[in-house]
Design a protein around this motif. Structure first.
Motif, mmCIF file in Angstrom:
data_model
loop_
_atom_site.group_PDB
_atom_site.id
_atom_site.type_symbol
_atom_site.label_atom_id
_atom_site.label_comp_id
_atom_site.label_asym_id
_atom_site.label_seq_id
_atom_site.Cartn_x
_atom_site.Cartn_y
_atom_site.Cartn_z
ATOM 1 N N LYS A 153 0.832 -1.199 0.000
ATOM 2 C CA LYS A 153 0.000 0.000 0.000
ATOM 3 C C LYS A 153 0.869 1.253 0.000
ATOM 4 C CE LYS A 153 -3.970 -2.096 2.323
ATOM 5 N NZ LYS A 153 -4.947 -1.976 3.437
ATOM 6 N N SER A 154 0.306 2.316 -0.528
ATOM 7 C CA SER A 154 0.991 3.598 -0.544
ATOM 8 C C SER A 154 0.895 4.251 0.833
ATOM 9 C CB SER A 154 0.372 4.502 -1.605
ATOM 10 O OG SER A 154 -0.980 4.784 -1.284
ATOM 11 N N MET A 167 7.498 -1.529 -6.423
ATOM 12 C CA MET A 167 8.943 -1.389 -6.259
ATOM 13 C C MET A 167 9.312 0.033 -5.847
ATOM 14 S SD MET A 167 10.192 -4.272 -6.495
ATOM 15 C CE MET A 167 11.796 -3.569 -6.193
ATOM 16 N N LYS A 168 8.647 1.025 -6.426
ATOM 17 C CA LYS A 168 8.917 2.412 -6.033
ATOM 18 C C LYS A 168 8.563 2.638 -4.565
ATOM 19 C CE LYS A 168 8.401 4.580 -10.579
ATOM 20 N NZ LYS A 168 7.609 5.527 -11.405
ATOM 21 N N ARG A 169 7.487 1.996 -4.132
ATOM 22 C CA ARG A 169 7.087 2.142 -2.722
ATOM 23 C C ARG A 169 8.108 1.492 -1.802
ATOM 24 N NH1 ARG A 169 6.671 3.962 1.334
ATOM 25 N NH2 ARG A 169 5.066 3.650 2.927
ATOM 26 N N TRP A 170 8.646 0.336 -2.203
ATOM 27 C CA TRP A 170 9.675 -0.310 -1.389
ATOM 28 C C TRP A 170 10.932 0.558 -1.321
ATOM 29 C CZ3 TRP A 170 8.792 -3.578 2.135
ATOM 30 C CH2 TRP A 170 7.836 -4.578 2.000
ATOM 31 N N VAL A 171 11.317 1.142 -2.456
ATOM 32 C CA VAL A 171 12.489 2.028 -2.465
ATOM 33 C C VAL A 171 12.264 3.208 -1.529
ATOM 34 C CG1 VAL A 171 13.839 3.602 -3.901
ATOM 35 C CG2 VAL A 171 13.210 1.352 -4.782
ATOM 36 N N GLU A 172 11.075 3.783 -1.600
ATOM 37 C CA GLU A 172 10.744 4.910 -0.731
ATOM 38 C C GLU A 172 10.773 4.493 0.738
ATOM 39 O OE1 GLU A 172 7.102 8.185 -0.345
ATOM 40 O OE2 GLU A 172 6.788 6.272 -1.359
ATOM 41 N N ASP A 253 18.990 3.531 -6.582
ATOM 42 C CA ASP A 253 18.918 3.319 -5.133
ATOM 43 C C ASP A 253 19.171 1.883 -4.705
ATOM 44 O OD1 ASP A 253 18.001 6.034 -4.309
ATOM 45 O OD2 ASP A 253 16.337 5.514 -5.632
ATOM 46 N N TYR A 254 19.357 0.982 -5.635
ATOM 47 C CA TYR A 254 19.546 -0.413 -5.249
ATOM 48 C C TYR A 254 20.265 -1.176 -6.361
ATOM 49 C CZ TYR A 254 15.488 -1.225 -8.274
ATOM 50 O OH TYR A 254 14.632 -1.270 -9.340
ATOM 51 N N ALA A 255 20.723 -2.351 -5.992
ATOM 52 C CA ALA A 255 21.267 -3.308 -6.956
ATOM 53 C C ALA A 255 20.399 -4.558 -6.902
ATOM 54 C CB ALA A 255 22.717 -3.647 -6.629
ATOM 55 N N MET A 256 20.156 -5.161 -8.052
ATOM 56 C CA MET A 256 19.294 -6.339 -8.114
ATOM 57 C C MET A 256 20.101 -7.549 -8.561
ATOM 58 S SD MET A 256 15.844 -7.019 -10.366
ATOM 59 C CE MET A 256 16.790 -7.336 -11.868
ATOM 60 N N LEU A 257 20.056 -8.596 -7.743
ATOM 61 C CA LEU A 257 20.680 -9.872 -8.089
ATOM 62 C C LEU A 257 19.597 -10.821 -8.576
ATOM 63 C CD1 LEU A 257 23.250 -10.679 -5.258
ATOM 64 C CD2 LEU A 257 23.747 -10.192 -7.632
ATOM 65 N N HIS A 258 19.847 -11.469 -9.686
ATOM 66 C CA HIS A 258 18.887 -12.444 -10.223
ATOM 67 C C HIS A 258 19.424 -13.847 -9.979
ATOM 68 C CE1 HIS A 258 15.764 -14.172 -12.721
ATOM 69 N NE2 HIS A 258 16.691 -14.861 -13.357
ATOM 70 N N LEU A 259 18.763 -14.570 -9.073
ATOM 71 C CA LEU A 259 19.130 -15.966 -8.819
ATOM 72 C C LEU A 259 18.364 -16.852 -9.792
ATOM 73 C CD1 LEU A 259 19.084 -16.095 -4.914
ATOM 74 C CD2 LEU A 259 20.994 -15.589 -6.431
ATOM 75 N N LYS A 260 19.081 -17.682 -10.507
ATOM 76 C CA LYS A 260 18.432 -18.536 -11.512
ATOM 77 C C LYS A 260 17.617 -19.648 -10.876
ATOM 78 C CE LYS A 260 22.131 -17.661 -14.848
ATOM 79 N NZ LYS A 260 23.047 -16.942 -13.937
ATOM 80 N N VAL A 271 14.580 -15.793 -9.133
ATOM 81 C CA VAL A 271 14.190 -14.926 -8.017
ATOM 82 C C VAL A 271 15.081 -13.696 -8.039
ATOM 83 C CG1 VAL A 271 14.022 -14.716 -5.511
ATOM 84 C CG2 VAL A 271 13.430 -16.866 -6.609
ATOM 85 N N ASN A 272 14.485 -12.535 -7.860
ATOM 86 C CA ASN A 272 15.234 -11.283 -7.818
ATOM 87 C C ASN A 272 15.469 -10.867 -6.369
ATOM 88 O OD1 ASN A 272 15.293 -11.063 -10.628
ATOM 89 N ND2 ASN A 272 13.348 -9.979 -10.687
ATOM 90 N N ILE A 273 16.731 -10.600 -6.035
ATOM 91 C CA ILE A 273 17.121 -10.149 -4.701
ATOM 92 C C ILE A 273 17.526 -8.683 -4.807
ATOM 93 C CG2 ILE A 273 18.641 -10.534 -2.739
ATOM 94 C CD1 ILE A 273 16.816 -12.877 -3.280
ATOM 95 N N TYR A 274 16.879 -7.834 -4.019
ATOM 96 C CA TYR A 274 17.146 -6.399 -4.069
ATOM 97 C C TYR A 274 18.050 -6.004 -2.902
ATOM 98 C CZ TYR A 274 13.472 -6.172 -7.566
ATOM 99 O OH TYR A 274 12.724 -6.361 -8.703
ATOM 100 N N LEU A 275 19.155 -5.351 -3.229
ATOM 101 C CA LEU A 275 20.107 -4.861 -2.239
ATOM 102 C C LEU A 275 20.055 -3.336 -2.269
ATOM 103 C CD1 LEU A 275 23.054 -7.206 -3.293
ATOM 104 C CD2 LEU A 275 21.420 -7.607 -1.448
ATOM 105 N N PHE A 276 19.526 -2.740 -1.222
ATOM 106 C CA PHE A 276 19.320 -1.297 -1.205
ATOM 107 C C PHE A 276 20.530 -0.578 -0.613
ATOM 108 C CE2 PHE A 276 15.081 -3.027 -1.494
ATOM 109 C CZ PHE A 276 14.455 -2.159 -2.377
ATOM 110 N N LYS A 277 20.727 0.640 -1.086
ATOM 111 C CA LYS A 277 21.822 1.464 -0.585
ATOM 112 C C LYS A 277 21.567 1.874 0.859
ATOM 113 C CE LYS A 277 23.466 3.679 -4.850
ATOM 114 N NZ LYS A 277 23.618 4.980 -5.545
#
Length: 339
Positions: A153-154, A167-172, A253-260, A271-277
């Motif tokens: 939710k916003s 994704m923008k909400r998670w970054v925020e 704001d983040y780096a995304m790792l893609h696990l096969k 699966v995408n793993i998000y690593l935030f700054k």
């Protein structure tokens, strides 16, 4: 059932025969109500003959004695509904209430006996080391489980339906959580009596390249909740399942790792793993950028399909190499690496 062409044809023929017999009647005193009753009976009879009645499937743990009581309760319910006088209705209501309680108690006893039987079988299977029978009984006991997905939710409380908005909400959210203003009154933290792992890496107990490699691998594994096998190899590197350069994507704001592949990915769709700054020395994005910069300066040519983490000889980071270096750090700072 009518999706079945054979059943549909049987139903149409039976219904046509019923209506033919209905139209052949020459009674002139038939009322509108009689017409409706004939039509209703025609459809009902045609359905019963061609499609059949719906069979109710009872739970396997319900005993025949309980089913008899259920049928008796059903009959009492019909008697109650058809009662005309107040005294008859009251009498039928008392009988139905008693029968209903009896059915509920009987169902509880049946289910309790069924659960006790399954638990006893599960214990016996565990003692006999019969894993399949054990888990089969556990599945029967727990039933179907579906993990509910909580909507994102916003700030205003509105549900976000698209992936981009979520994704923008998670970054925020992580910007607000990880990038807090420094405290006005800084707490005094005395220096550690023993060296920490970060201090050892900065003191240069390994070569500069290995130091950057181990630091980046540890930080990425920590913030990405990665097991050792996700970023190291046992023997040979396989680009179809191991992490490659192309599996990492940097954003503002983040780096995304893609696990096969992953344990939480049964269909192997990735699966995408998000690593935030974050504004700390242990920022996963900064450590990855620093490692890749050192790597490019050491190895002139870097292909997208090459391993993400490599050793000084250019080969993929092995599990043995990584664990041995981590153990060395733990031993120097006085920790038992076997714990």
């Amino acid at each position: 059932m009518l999706a079945n062409k054979t059943k549909k044809s049987e139903f149409q023929i039976e219904l046509k025969n019923r209506f033919s017999a209905f139209h052949n009647t020459t009674e002139e005193t038939v009322t509108m109500e009689d017409h409706w009753q004939e039509i209703k009976n025609a459809f009902t009879t045609a359905c019963e003959k061609s499609v059949g009645l719906k069979n109710k499937k009872h739970q396997e743990w319900i005993t025949p004695e309980t089913l008899v009581k259920v049928e008796e309760r059903k009959n009492l319910k019909n008697i109650l509904n058809n009662s005309k006088t107040r005294s008859a209705k009251q009498s039928a209501s008392r009988e139905y209430t008693t029968a209903n309680k009896d059915v509920r108690n009987s169902v509880r006893r049946d289910k309790r006996a069924f659960v006790d039987k399954l638990t006893a079988e599960a214990e016996e299977a565990a003692r006999a080391n019969n894993i399949k029978a054990l888990y089969d009984n556990i599945k029967l006991l727990t039933g179907k489980y579906q993990k509910g997905n909580r909507p994102v939710k916003s700030k205003e409380g509105k549900t976000l339906n698209t992936h981009e908005k979520q994704m923008k909400r998670w970054v925020e959210h992580f910007k607000n959580v990880l990038n807090q203003d420094p405290p006005v009154n800084k707490a005094y933290i005395p220096p550690a009596e023993e060296l920490l792992a970060v201090d050892l890496l900065q003191k240069g107990i390994f070569s500069p390249f290995v130091t950057t490699l181990i630091e980046a691998a540890c930080i990425v594994a920590y913030f990405g909740f990665l097991r050792c096998g996700k970023f190291t190899v046992n023997t040979d590197f396989d680009a179809s399942c191991n992490l490659c350069i192309e599996d990492i994507t940097f954003d503002e704001d983040y780096a995304m790792l893609h696990l096969k592949s992953s344990k939480t990915d049964p269909f192997r769709s990735g699966v995408n793993i998000y690593l935030f700054k974050n504004n700390t020395a242990l920022c996963p994005v900064k450590s990855l950028i620093g490692y890749l910069s050192v790597r490019r300066s050491r190895f002139n040519i870097v292909y997208n399909s090459s391993p993400l983490f490599v050793m000084e000889n250019g080969e993929a980071l092995t599990r043995t190499f990584f664990i041995n270096h981590v153990r060395s750090i733990l031993e120097i700072i006085g920790l038992n690496p076997s714990n």
